[in-house]
Write a protein that holds these residues in place. Structure first.
Motif, short mmCIF file in Angstrom:
data_model
loop_
_atom_site.label_atom_id
_atom_site.label_comp_id
_atom_site.label_asym_id
_atom_site.label_seq_id
_atom_site.Cartn_x
_atom_site.Cartn_y
_atom_site.Cartn_z
N ARG A 1 0.91 -1.22 -0.68
CA ARG A 1 0.22 0.21 -0.31
C ARG A 1 1.16 1.30 0.17
O ARG A 1 1.93 0.69 0.31
CB ARG A 1 -0.87 0.00 1.12
N GLU A 2 0.01 2.22 -0.40
CA GLU A 2 0.89 3.42 0.11
C GLU A 2 0.93 3.71 1.13
O GLU A 2 0.20 3.99 1.70
CB GLU A 2 0.38 4.39 -1.15
N LEU A 3 2.19 4.54 1.02
CA LEU A 3 2.32 5.18 2.38
C LEU A 3 1.51 6.14 2.89
O LEU A 3 0.82 7.17 2.49
CB LEU A 3 4.85 5.75 3.09
N GLU A 4 0.93 5.85 4.89
CA GLU A 4 0.71 7.42 5.36
C GLU A 4 0.95 8.00 5.15
O GLU A 4 2.74 8.22 5.31
CB GLU A 4 0.38 6.43 6.08
N GLY A 5 0.61 9.44 4.93
CA GLY A 5 1.33 10.47 5.35
C GLY A 5 2.30 11.52 3.96
O GLY A 5 3.24 11.90 4.37
N ILE A 6 2.58 10.53 3.32
CA ILE A 6 3.27 10.61 1.88
C ILE A 6 2.87 11.84 1.21
O ILE A 6 4.34 12.12 1.54
CB ILE A 6 2.53 9.59 0.74
N ARG A 7 2.29 13.32 1.16
CA ARG A 7 2.36 14.23 0.59
C ARG A 7 3.23 15.20 2.11
O ARG A 7 3.81 15.96 1.46
CB ARG A 7 0.53 14.71 0.99
N LEU A 8 2.78 14.62 3.41
CA LEU A 8 3.97 15.19 4.17
C LEU A 8 5.11 15.27 4.29
O LEU A 8 6.65 15.59 4.14
CB LEU A 8 3.28 15.23 5.52
N GLY A 9 5.40 13.80 3.42
CA GLY A 9 6.98 12.79 3.44
C GLY A 9 7.30 13.91 1.77
O GLY A 9 8.70 14.43 2.09
N GLU A 10 6.89 13.94 0.94
CA GLU A 10 7.11 15.11 -0.14
C GLU A 10 7.67 16.13 0.22
O GLU A 10 8.69 16.41 0.39
CB GLU A 10 5.67 14.76 -1.38
N ILE A 11 6.67 16.59 0.96
CA ILE A 11 6.96 18.34 1.45
C ILE A 11 8.62 18.03 1.99
O ILE A 11 9.38 19.04 2.38
CB ILE A 11 5.78 18.81 2.35
N MET A 12 8.45 17.36 3.03
CA MET A 12 9.64 17.65 4.12
C MET A 12 10.82 17.22 2.84
O MET A 12 12.04 17.40 3.52
CB MET A 12 9.59 16.54 5.41
N PHE A 13 10.72 16.69 1.55
CA PHE A 13 11.76 16.60 1.09
C PHE A 13 12.15 17.79 1.10
O PHE A 13 13.90 17.70 0.78
CB PHE A 13 11.62 15.09 0.46
N TRP A 14 11.71 18.46 0.37
CA TRP A 14 12.38 19.98 -0.39
C TRP A 14 12.71 20.86 1.03
O TRP A 14 13.45 21.38 1.30
CB TRP A 14 10.96 20.33 -0.75
N VAL A 15 11.82 20.89 2.92
CA VAL A 15 12.67 21.13 3.31
C VAL A 15 14.13 21.04 4.03
O VAL A 15 14.51 21.61 4.28
CB VAL A 15 11.44 20.86 4.53
N PHE A 16 13.90 19.23 3.70
CA PHE A 16 15.78 18.87 3.39
C PHE A 16 16.17 19.64 2.88
O PHE A 16 17.46 19.60 3.63
CB PHE A 16 15.69 16.89 4.10
N ALA B 1 2.24 1.43 8.66
CA ALA B 1 1.35 -0.32 9.78
C ALA B 1 0.12 0.08 10.39
O ALA B 1 -0.10 -1.62 10.30
CB ALA B 1 3.23 -0.45 10.43
N ILE B 2 0.55 0.66 11.41
CA ILE B 2 -0.75 0.62 12.07
C ILE B 2 -2.32 0.54 10.35
O ILE B 2 -3.01 0.10 10.99
CB ILE B 2 -1.19 2.23 12.23
N LYS B 3 -2.54 1.81 9.74
CA LYS B 3 -3.49 1.82 8.93
C LYS B 3 -3.55 0.03 7.94
O LYS B 3 -4.46 0.05 7.57
CB LYS B 3 -3.08 2.67 7.83
N ALA B 4 -2.28 -0.19 7.92
CA ALA B 4 -2.50 -1.23 7.39
C ALA B 4 -2.73 -2.74 7.64
O ALA B 4 -3.09 -3.94 7.13
CB ALA B 4 -1.14 -1.93 6.47
N ARG B 5 -2.35 -2.45 9.31
CA ARG B 5 -2.99 -3.93 10.28
C ARG B 5 -1.90 -4.59 9.92
O ARG B 5 -2.59 -5.99 10.05
CB ARG B 5 -4.74 -3.77 10.60
N ARG B 6 -1.39 -4.22 9.61
CA ARG B 6 0.31 -5.72 9.16
C ARG B 6 1.38 -5.16 10.27
O ARG B 6 1.88 -3.96 9.37
CB ARG B 6 0.19 -5.81 8.02
N MET B 7 2.24 -5.77 10.64
CA MET B 7 3.28 -5.52 10.66
C MET B 7 4.00 -7.19 10.53
O MET B 7 3.78 -8.21 10.63
CB MET B 7 4.02 -5.71 12.58
#
Lengths: 198, 464, 99
Positions: free
Chosen positions: B78-93, B152-158
Motif C-alpha cells: 500500500r501507499e505510505l501514510e502521510g506521503i504528502r507530508l513526506g514529500e514536502i519534508m524532502f524539499w524542506v530537508f 503499519a498501523i493503517k495496514a494493520r500488518r506488521m
C-alpha cells in the motif's frame, strides 16, 4: 529450543539489548557523577587558581594530573561563580569557532592541529611564545596568540585568525587550564617528558 | 510506482549529489595537508572538514530514508501514510541543507554566544549545523517515523523487519536530541555526544542498514522472508550485544572512570565476531546463486558491504581498540583510516547497492550488467583502499613519533607531521582521493544512464 | 609500551582478525564451490591466526587479561565459520533451498 525458529533469535535480540541497556544506564549514572565538575576525575572550575602538573603515578601506572599551590590566573583569584561563568564563555567560544574541527580535545575532534588536552602544560608557551609575544605570563602569551595567531607562526601550517576578542581569548585560556587538570586515565602518555631526537 | 517510491528516487538523487559534495570537500581537506596556505584565511580546514563529515552523515541518512521509502510500500502492499507530508519534508530537508552549507561557506562562525549556536555553527563534530537546522532534522525524522509507523498501523500488518525498523527508529530519533545542548563540562559533553555518534553509527544505523539489506536480499536474490528475518534478529542480537557496551571504547580518555578501559575494550574487541558471521553469510548467498543475478552491480556492492564492514570496522578497529594501543593511536590519522574504511564498508556500499536496485526497477530493466559499473566499482574501492592504506601508514607514523616517542607536545606533533612517512601518506591519500573521485564520476554516469544507453530491449514491466 | 612494541602489537592484532576472516572466507568458498583445496587454504589461514595468537601472547606487552581474551577469541574463530555454515545449510534446507 529451535535454533531455526526466528522467534528464538527475536527473544535473544530483545533480551540481550535490554540487559546491555540496563548495564549501560547504571554505568552512566556512575560515570556522570565521577566526571562532573568537582567529581573524582574532573576538578572544580576554581582549579584555575592553582598550579597544575602531570606526573607519573606508580600505583596507577599512568600519568595523573597534580593540583599544586596557588597560581592566580590573569593576576586574579577567581570565585566559584566567576570561574563557572568564565568556563561557560570559554566553551561557547570553542564551539562557536568550531575548534574541534581542526584540533582534538581528549583526542576527539579533527587531526589537522595539535591535541589540546594538556595544551596548558605545553613547554612551547614558555619556550617559544612568551619570548615571541614579550608577554610576562604564560596566560598573556596564550591570549595574544589566540587573538593574533598570524603574528606568531611557528611552522608552515598556521592557525587562522578567527576574530577572537580579548575576553573570549581569556575565557578559552582559562578553559584550557581547567581541562588540563582533568584525570584522563593517563592520556596523553608521557606528556612533556620526552624529547625527540629527530 | 508508488508515490513513496518516486519520493525514494528523489532522496536517492539528493543523496548521490551530497555524496559528490562530500568528495569535493574531502579533496579540499586533503589538499590543505600538502598545501597548507591554500585558501588560508578565506576557507580554512575546519570549515572544509565540517562540509565533508556533515555531508557524509546527510547523504547516508538520505540514502536510508530513500531505501525505506522504496521498499516499504511493497512490504505492506500500500501507499505510505502521510506521503504528502513526506514529500514536502524532502524539499524542506534539501533547502535546509543548502542554507546550512551556504552559512558554513560564507558566514562560517560568529561570536562566542548562544546566538551563534542558534544561527551559524554549533562546533560539535558531525552536529555542527546550527540549532534551527537541528530542529528541522528532528521534524524530518519525525515525519519519516510517522510515514513508517502510520502506514503499519493503517495496514494493520506488521512484519519482523518492520518491527525491528520501528523499534530502531525510537532510539535513532531520541539520540539526535544531543545535537542541541552546549554543556560547559567537556567530559559530560563528550559523554553524551558519544551516545549520539556511537549509538548512531555503531548501533541504530547498523540495525537500520540490516533492515534495508534484508529487503534488498529478498528482492535481489529471492531469499525467503523467514531466512532474512532470522538473520536480522541474529545480527541485532550480536551487534547490539557487543555495540551497546562497546560504546565504552570512546570512554577511555575523556575523564570517565577507569573501568571503561576494561568494559569498553572487551565489548569493542568482540564487535568483529558478528561481522565474520556476515562475511560467511555473504559467501553462502553468493555461492548458492553461482554469482549470477539480474543486477550484477547491486550484488557486488552488497558483497563489498559485507567485506568492507568486516575489514574496515573489524580488522582496522581491532588494531586500535585495546586500551594499551589506543593510548597512542587515539586522535591520529590511524583513527581517520579506520573511520573512512568503516563508514565505506558498513554503509556506503549498501546504499549504492540500493541505488542500483532502484535504478533497475524504476527503468523496468531485466538485467543490469555493463562495463561502466565495473569501472565505478573498481575505481571507488581501489581509491578507498589506497586512501585508507596511506592514512594507516601516516597514522602509525604519527602514533609512533608524536605519541609514543614524543609525548604528544606541540613539538612532537610538528615533528610527526613533518616525518617523511607521514608526508608521503598525505600525498598518497590525496592521489587516491582523486582516483576515488573519478570512481564517483563513473558511478554517477552509470546510475544516470543505465538502461538508457543500450539498444531497446524487450523489457517486461517489472512489478516495481 | 615502547614505540616499536606499539606498532608490532597493533599489526599483530590486525593480522589476527584478518587471518580469522580469511579462514572464514576460504572455508565458505571451499564449501559452496566444493573445492577441498580452498578449505585447506582456509585452515592454513587459521593456522596463521594461531601463530599470530602465540606471537601476541609471547612477544607483546599487553596485559595478561587481554592475552587470555585473544586466546579465547582464537578458539571462537575456529568455530564460527563451520558453525555458521552448518546453520545456514539447515536454515535454507528447511526452506526447500538446497545448495
Amino acid at each position: 529450543m529451535d535454533l531455526q525458529d526466528p522467534a528464538f533469535w527475536r527473544a535473544g535480540a530483545i533480551s540481550t539489548t535490554l540487559v546491555m541497556l540496563v548495564v549501560l544506564i547504571f554505568l552512566t549514572i556512575d560515570s556522570l557523577a565521577v566526571s562532573r565538575a568537582g567529581g573524582s576525575h574532573v576538578p572544580d572550575y576554581t582549579v584555575i587558581n592553582h598550579q597544575i602538573g602531570y606526573r607519573y603515578d606508580w600505583s596507577r601506572r599512568e600519568d595523573v594530573p597534580v593540583i599544586g599551590g596557588d597560581q592566580p590566573l590573569f593576576g586574579k583569584t577567581w570565585t566559584e561563580p566567576e570561574a563557572r561563568a568564565l568556563m561557560q564563555e570559554g566553551k561557547l567560544v570553542i564551539q562557536s569557532r568550531a575548534c574541534m574541527d581542526c584540533h582534538t580535545f581528549f583526542g576527539n575532534g579533527a587531526y589537522y592541529a595539535p591535541d589540546l588536552t594538556k595544551a596548558w602544560l605545553d613547554p612551547a608557551w614558555q619556550q617559544i611564545w612568551m619570548p615571541m609575544t614579550g608577554a610576562k605570563t604564560q596566560e598573556d602569551a596564550m591570549v595574544d596568540f589566540l587573538m593574533h595567531p598570524e603574528r606568531y607562526p611557528t611552522w608552515n601550517r598556521e592557525m587562522p585568525n578567527l576574530h577572537i576578542s580579548e575576553p573570549e581569548a581569556r575565557a578559552v585560556v582559562a578553559y584550557l587550564k581547567w581541562m588540563s587538570a582533568i584525570d584522563t586515565n593517563g592520556f596523553p602518555a608521557n606528556f612533556g617528558k620526552l624529547s625527540i631526537q629527530h | 510506482m508508488y508515490r513513496s517510491q518516486k519520493l525514494a528516487l528523489r532522496y536517492f538523487t539528493a543523496s548521490a549529489t551530497l555524496f559528490g559534495v562530500m568528495v569535493i570537500a574531502g579533496l579540499l581537506s586533503a589538499t590543505y595537508y600538502v598545501f597548507p596556505h591554500f585558501l588560508f584565511g578565506i576557507f580554512n580546514f575546519n570549515m572544509s572538514k565540517i562540509l565533508h563529515i556533515d555531508t557524509l552523515i546527510i547523504w547516508l541518512l538520505m540514502g536510508f530514508f530513500g531505501s525505506v521509502y522504496w521498499f516499504l510500500p511493497k512490504e505492506l502492499n500500500r501507499e505510505l501514510e502521510g506521503i504528502r507530508l513526506g514529500e514536502i519534508m524532502f524539499w524542506v530537508f534539501c533547502a535546509a541543507v543548502a542554507v546550512v552549507a551556504a552559512i558554513f561557506i560564507f558566514v562560517q562562525y560568529g561570536p562566542g554566544d548562544e546566538t551563534s549556536l542558534w544561527l551559524i555553527n554549533q562546533g560539535r563534530k558531525y552536529v555542527e549545523a546550527p540549532r534551527w537546522a537541528a530542529i528541522g532534522i528532528v521534524l524530518i525524522v519525525l515525519t519519516f517515523a510517522y510515514n513508517v509507523i502510520g502506514t503499519a498501523i493503517k495496514a494493520r500488518r506488521m512484519t519482523g523487519i518492520l518491527w525491528v525498523l520501528i523499534l530502531d527508529l525510537i532510539p535513532l530519533t531520541l539520540l539526535y536530541l544531543d545535537a542541541f545542548p552546549a554543556q560547559t563540562n567537556i567530559s559530560h559533553d563528550l559523554y553524551w555526544w558519544w551516545w549520539l555518534v556511537h549509538m548512531w553509527v555503531e548501533a541504530t544505523w547498523e540495525v537500520l542498514i540490516g533492515c534495508i539489506m534484508a529487503w534488498a536480499l529478498m528482492e535481489l536474490l529471492g531469499t525467503s522472508r523467514r531466512i532474512v528475518e532470522t538473520w536480522l534478529y541474529i545480527e541485532v542480537m550480536l551487534v547490539l550485544g557487543t555495540g551497546i557496551l562497546g560504546l565504552g571504547h570512546h570512554y577511555f580518555w575523556i575523564g570517565t572512570p577507569r573501568y571503561w578501559l576494561s568494559i569498553g575494550g572487551f565489548f569493542s574487541a568482540l564487535e568483529p565476531l558478528p561481522l565474520l558471521g556476515m562475511v560467511v553469510h555473504a559467501i553462502y548467498d553468493a555461492g548458492t546463486h553461482h554469482m549470477q543475478t539480474t543486477n550484477k552491480p547491486a550484488f557486488y556492492w552488497l558483497l563489498a558491504e559485507a567485506f568492507g564492514n568486516f575489514i574496515g570496522a573489524g580488522v582496522w578497529g581491532f588494531m586500535m581498540t585495546l586500551p594499551q594501543i589506543n593510548l597512542y593511536s587515539h586522535g591520529t590519522q590511524w583513527t581517520v583510516s579506520h573511520g573512512h574504511f568503516a563508514f565505506w564498508g558498513a554503509y556506503a556500499c549498501g546504499v549504492i547497492a540500493v541505488f542500483y536496485l532502484a535504478a533497475q526497477r524504476s527503468r523496468g530493466l531485466n538485467m543490469v550488467d555493463n562495463r561502466s559499473w565495473k569501472w565505478g566499482f573498481g575505481l571507488l574501492n581501489f581509491g578507498m583502499v589506497g586512501m585508507v592504506g596511506a592514512l594507516l601508514i601516516a597514522g602509525i607514523a604519527q602514533a609512533f613519533f608524536e605519541r609514543a616517542e614524543g609525548g604528544s607536545t606541540l613539538q612532537a606533533f610538528v615533528v610527526a607531521q613533518s616525518n617523511p612517512w607521514f608526508e608521503m601518506g598525505m600525498y598518497s591519500r590525496l592521489a587516491f582521493g582523486f582516483i576515488f573521485a573519478a570512481g564517483y564520476t563513473v558511478l554517477m554516469y552509470d546510475l544516470l544512464t543505465v538502461g538508457k544507453r543500450a539498444p531497446a530491449v524487450a523489457a517486461q514491466s517489472v512489478a516495481a | 609500551m615502547t614505540p616499536d612494541a606499539l606498532v608490532f602489537s597493533a599489526i599483530m592484532l590486525g593480522l589476527f582478525v584478518l587471518a580469522g576472516g580469511s579462514y572464514g572466507v576460504l572455508y565458505g568458498a571451499g564449501r559452496i564451490w566444493r573445492r577441498p583445496q580452498l578449505i585447506k587454504t582456509g585452515f592454513a589461514c587459521y593456522g596463521i591466526q594461531v601463530l599470530v595468537t602465540l606471537a601476541i601472547v609471547a612477544l607483546t606487552p599487553l596485559s595478561i587479561m587481554w592475552k587470555v581474551f585473544i586466546l579465547l577469541s582464537c578458539f571462537a574463530y575456529a568455530l564460527i565459520p563451520p558453525a555458521t555454515w552448518r546453520y545456514l545449510e539447515r536454515l535454507h534446507h528447511t526452506e526447500g533451498k538446497t545448495t
